[in-house]
Design a protein around this motif. Structure first.
Motif, PDB file in Angstrom:
ATOM      1  N   UNK A 166       8.718 -12.940   5.571  1.00 15.19           N
ATOM      2  CA  UNK A 166       8.301 -11.639   5.043  1.00 15.19           C
ATOM      3  C   UNK A 166       6.921 -11.234   5.566  1.00 15.19           C
ATOM      4  N   UNK A 169       7.373 -10.213   9.096  1.00 13.75           N
ATOM      5  CA  UNK A 169       8.098  -8.937   9.155  1.00 13.75           C
ATOM      6  C   UNK A 169       7.176  -7.761   8.838  1.00 13.75           C
ATOM      7  N   UNK A 171       4.017  -7.659   8.967  1.00 14.57           N
ATOM      8  CA  UNK A 171       2.910  -7.579   9.936  1.00 14.57           C
ATOM      9  C   UNK A 171       3.393  -6.960  11.242  1.00 14.57           C
ATOM     10  N   UNK A 172       4.619  -7.281  11.640  1.00 13.56           N
ATOM     11  CA  UNK A 172       5.134  -6.867  12.945  1.00 13.56           C
ATOM     12  C   UNK A 172       5.793  -5.492  12.913  1.00 13.56           C
ATOM     13  N   UNK A 173       6.576  -5.219  11.886  1.00 11.03           N
ATOM     14  CA  UNK A 173       7.364  -3.984  11.879  1.00 11.03           C
ATOM     15  C   UNK A 173       7.345  -3.343  10.481  1.00 11.03           C
ATOM     16  N   UNK A 174       6.253  -2.672  10.202  1.00  8.00           N
ATOM     17  CA  UNK A 174       6.041  -2.047   8.889  1.00  8.00           C
ATOM     18  C   UNK A 174       7.155  -1.043   8.568  1.00  8.00           C
ATOM     19  N   UNK A 175       7.559  -0.283   9.585  1.00  8.61           N
ATOM     20  CA  UNK A 175       8.540   0.788   9.369  1.00  8.61           C
ATOM     21  C   UNK A 175       9.895   0.226   8.906  1.00  8.61           C
ATOM     22  N   UNK A 176      10.365  -0.819   9.592  1.00  7.17           N
ATOM     23  CA  UNK A 176      11.648  -1.408   9.193  1.00  7.17           C
ATOM     24  C   UNK A 176      11.527  -2.086   7.832  1.00  7.17           C
ATOM     25  N   UNK A 178       9.726  -1.135   5.425  1.00  5.79           N
ATOM     26  CA  UNK A 178       9.797  -0.050   4.432  1.00  5.79           C
ATOM     27  C   UNK A 178      11.249   0.428   4.287  1.00  5.79           C
ATOM     28  N   UNK A 179      11.927   0.529   5.442  1.00  9.08           N
ATOM     29  CA  UNK A 179      13.330   0.970   5.432  1.00  9.08           C
ATOM     30  C   UNK A 179      14.210   0.006   4.619  1.00  9.08           C
ATOM     31  N   UNK A 180      13.899  -1.291   4.731  1.00  7.69           N
ATOM     32  CA  UNK A 180      14.695  -2.306   4.009  1.00  7.69           C
ATOM     33  C   UNK A 180      14.183  -2.527   2.583  1.00  7.69           C
ATOM     34  N   UNK A 181      13.282  -1.654   2.161  1.00 10.07           N
ATOM     35  CA  UNK A 181      12.736  -1.679   0.794  1.00 10.07           C
ATOM     36  C   UNK A 181      12.027  -2.990   0.463  1.00 10.07           C
ATOM     37  N   UNK A 182      11.327  -3.541   1.449  1.00 12.27           N
ATOM     38  CA  UNK A 182      10.484  -4.705   1.185  1.00 12.27           C
ATOM     39  C   UNK A 182       9.219  -4.229   0.459  1.00 12.27           C
TER      40      UNK A 182
END
Lengths: 283, 237
Positions: A166, A169, A171-176, A178-182
């Motif tokens: 996590x 994730x 750190x590397x891809x904030x947009x995804x 957010x998309x996956x509701x992390x």
């Protein structure tokens, strides 16, 4: 050879500081990978300064007679409190109107640095401790640190073991993420709070300068040595330990300040790593 | 027909400043939507609103209960300092189905491997993402998107950084994935030819004239609308 045997025979003098230094090197090396990859090296510099400010403030409060206050809020607790507040602020607050995030980080660094120097000037008792906090001349560590620092390091490592995927994730891809509701904000805050916790305990023992060096340089050196993410963590931990151990060794045999010695050792490893990469790619 | 996403009187923009409004759109299973518009026309803002990454200024976006997005962002957005391998990158696509604090199971890892096979990138699995060519990066991002077993695939300029041959291969791969998995596809592109060849539905968007046009390819690809959108006198013969 004689120096080496003298060093070995005096193990009872350097054993505890070496343990504390090596553990700090390992955990700072590990956390430094996130700091370097997220390009927030200056955040770690600011956190170490804020941690120093917390310790200095505690000494100052004790010096002006607020002994009840300082016994309730000792150097470690005040430093930890301020560092965690700062880490949470940098993790959660993203929008600073017209000012960039770097600007606000620089503001925190400068305010804390200025505060430490002013308080250091005002402290009558423990002036030597202030110098220790800033530059790390700690050849002797508080016995409690031998247990406290490994304990905090294990806690931080366990949290990172659980949330490894996590933290990478978000750190590397904030947009995804957010998309996956992390829970982005919570994960970012948790990551920086583990950094704050380690910074607060290790700054008091080693000093701000070596802690900042151990957070930045081992991870930067490792980036020159490997292109595999998991190896990056392994190399960074090893270089962190090596920098601290060699730093203590040279500090002992050359009678130089420990914090500066650790910082220079980590810097030399960085230069060697850069040279290694240059050679590898030129062949 | 299963409706996956529905936009009702939506206005898109940032900070209560709408630049295209009265958007009505329904995306259904197995449809292939292309999104076209000039540079800075609001295509990416529309995409992010559909992905629920930004809220609409007004109006409502409805999502199907079991909607899972497979998202292929532009590959330039990833920081090359991260030494992420192709396998690690594709695994991230699976995180849509794995909660924080949990690890990927053996089944998840099998799906990741299968996704890499489908995209033809299994031989690259240990390579660093940043070291790949533009086409290889896009295939990796496609594998990552399908690893989450989505019911809609959203692609942002998937052929922007590839040559003509690479573009054809990627578009074929997208078409195969859609056919096999019966996904809905929503693709943003600058290239009218690519979009019109593969899509069955089209969106034309232009924030300068506050215009939004959507429908089947035949409905949208009219000379008047294309002339208006691209400012060209096109010959469609």
């Amino acid at each position: 050879m004689e120096i080496l045997s003298q060093f070995i025979n005096s193990y009872f003098l350097w054993r505890d500081p070496m343990i504390v230094g090596a553990v700090t090197g390992a955990i700072c090396g590990f956390l430094g990978v996130y700091i370097v990859l997220r390009r927030i090296i200056f955040v770690s510099a600011t956190l170490t300064q804020i941690s120093s400010f917390g310790v200095a403030l505690s000494f100052y409060l004790e010096g002006i007679g607020l002994t009840i206050f300082s016994s309730l809020i000792g150097p470690f607790a005040l430093s930890l409190f301020l560092t965690i507040i700062a880490a949470a602020f940098y993790a959660l607050k993203r929008d600073f109107s017209r000012i960039s995030r770097e600007g606000v980080i620089a503001f925190g660094f400068l305010l804390a640095s200025g505060g430490v120097i002013i308080l250091g000037d005002r402290i009558t008792k423990g002036a030597h401790d202030i110098s220790t906090i800033l530059f790390g001349s700690a050849v002797v560590v508080d016995p409690i640190d031998v247990y406290l620092i490994p304990g905090v390091a294990i806690l931080a490592f366990v949290i990172h073991l659980i949330y490894y995927k996590d933290f990478i994730f978000v750190s590397f891809d904030t947009e995804s993420a957010k998309l996956f509701k992390y829970p982005l904000r919570r994960l970012n805050a948790l990551l920086l709070i583990t950094v704050a916790l380690v910074v607060a305990v290790s700054t008091r023992a080693l000093g701000a300068l070596p802690v900042f060096a151990l957070l930045a340089l081992p991870a930067l050196s490792s980036l020159y040595l490997t292109e595999k993410l998991k190896l990056l963590f392994v190399f960074s931990i090893i270089i962190g330990i090596l920098s601290a151990v060699l730093g203590y060794f040279f500090s002992f045999i050359l009678s130089i300040p420990t914090g500066a010695s650790i910082t220079v050792c980590a810097s030399i490893i960085f230069i060697l790593s850069a040279g290694w990469r240059q050679i590898r790619f030129s062949i | 027909m299963t409706e996956l996403i529905k936009l009702e009187n939506v206005a898109i923009g940032y900070e209560q400043d709408p630049f295209v409004d009265f958007i009505n759109l329904s995306i259904e299973k197995n449809q292939f939507w292309g999104v076209l518009g000039p540079n800075g026309s609001g295509k990416t803002t529309l995409l992010k609103t559909i992905l629920n990454l930004i809220s609409p200024v007004s109006g409502t976006v409805f999502f199907h209960n079991e909607l899972v997005f497979g998202y292929v962002p532009q590959n330039e957005k990833f920081d090359p300092i991260f030494p992420i391998s192709v396998c690690e990158m594709v695994s991230m696509g699976r995180y849509s189905r794995v909660k924080p604090g949990r690890r990927l199971s053996n089944i998840d890892n099998e799906i990741v491997m299968r996704s890499m096979d489908s995209a033809g990138i299994s031989h690259l699995k240990d390579r660093t993402f940043s070291s790949l060519s533009g086409g290889e990066k896009q295939r990796t991002l496609l594998a990552r998107a399908i690893a989450g077993e989505p019911n809609i695939l959203v692609l942002d300029e998937p052929t922007a950084s590839v040559d003509i041959k690479g573009e054809a291969q990627i578009m074929e791969l997208v078409r195969n994935i859609q056919t096999e998995s019966k996904l809905a596809v929503l693709m943003v592109s600058h290239f009218l030819k690519t979009v019109s060849e593969f899509s069955d539905h089209l969106i034309l968007i232009d924030k300068d004239s506050n215009t939004f046009l959507s429908g089947t390819k035949i409905e949208v690809l009219q000379k008047e609308s294309l002339d208006k959108f691209f400012g060209l006198n096109l010959n469609l013969d």
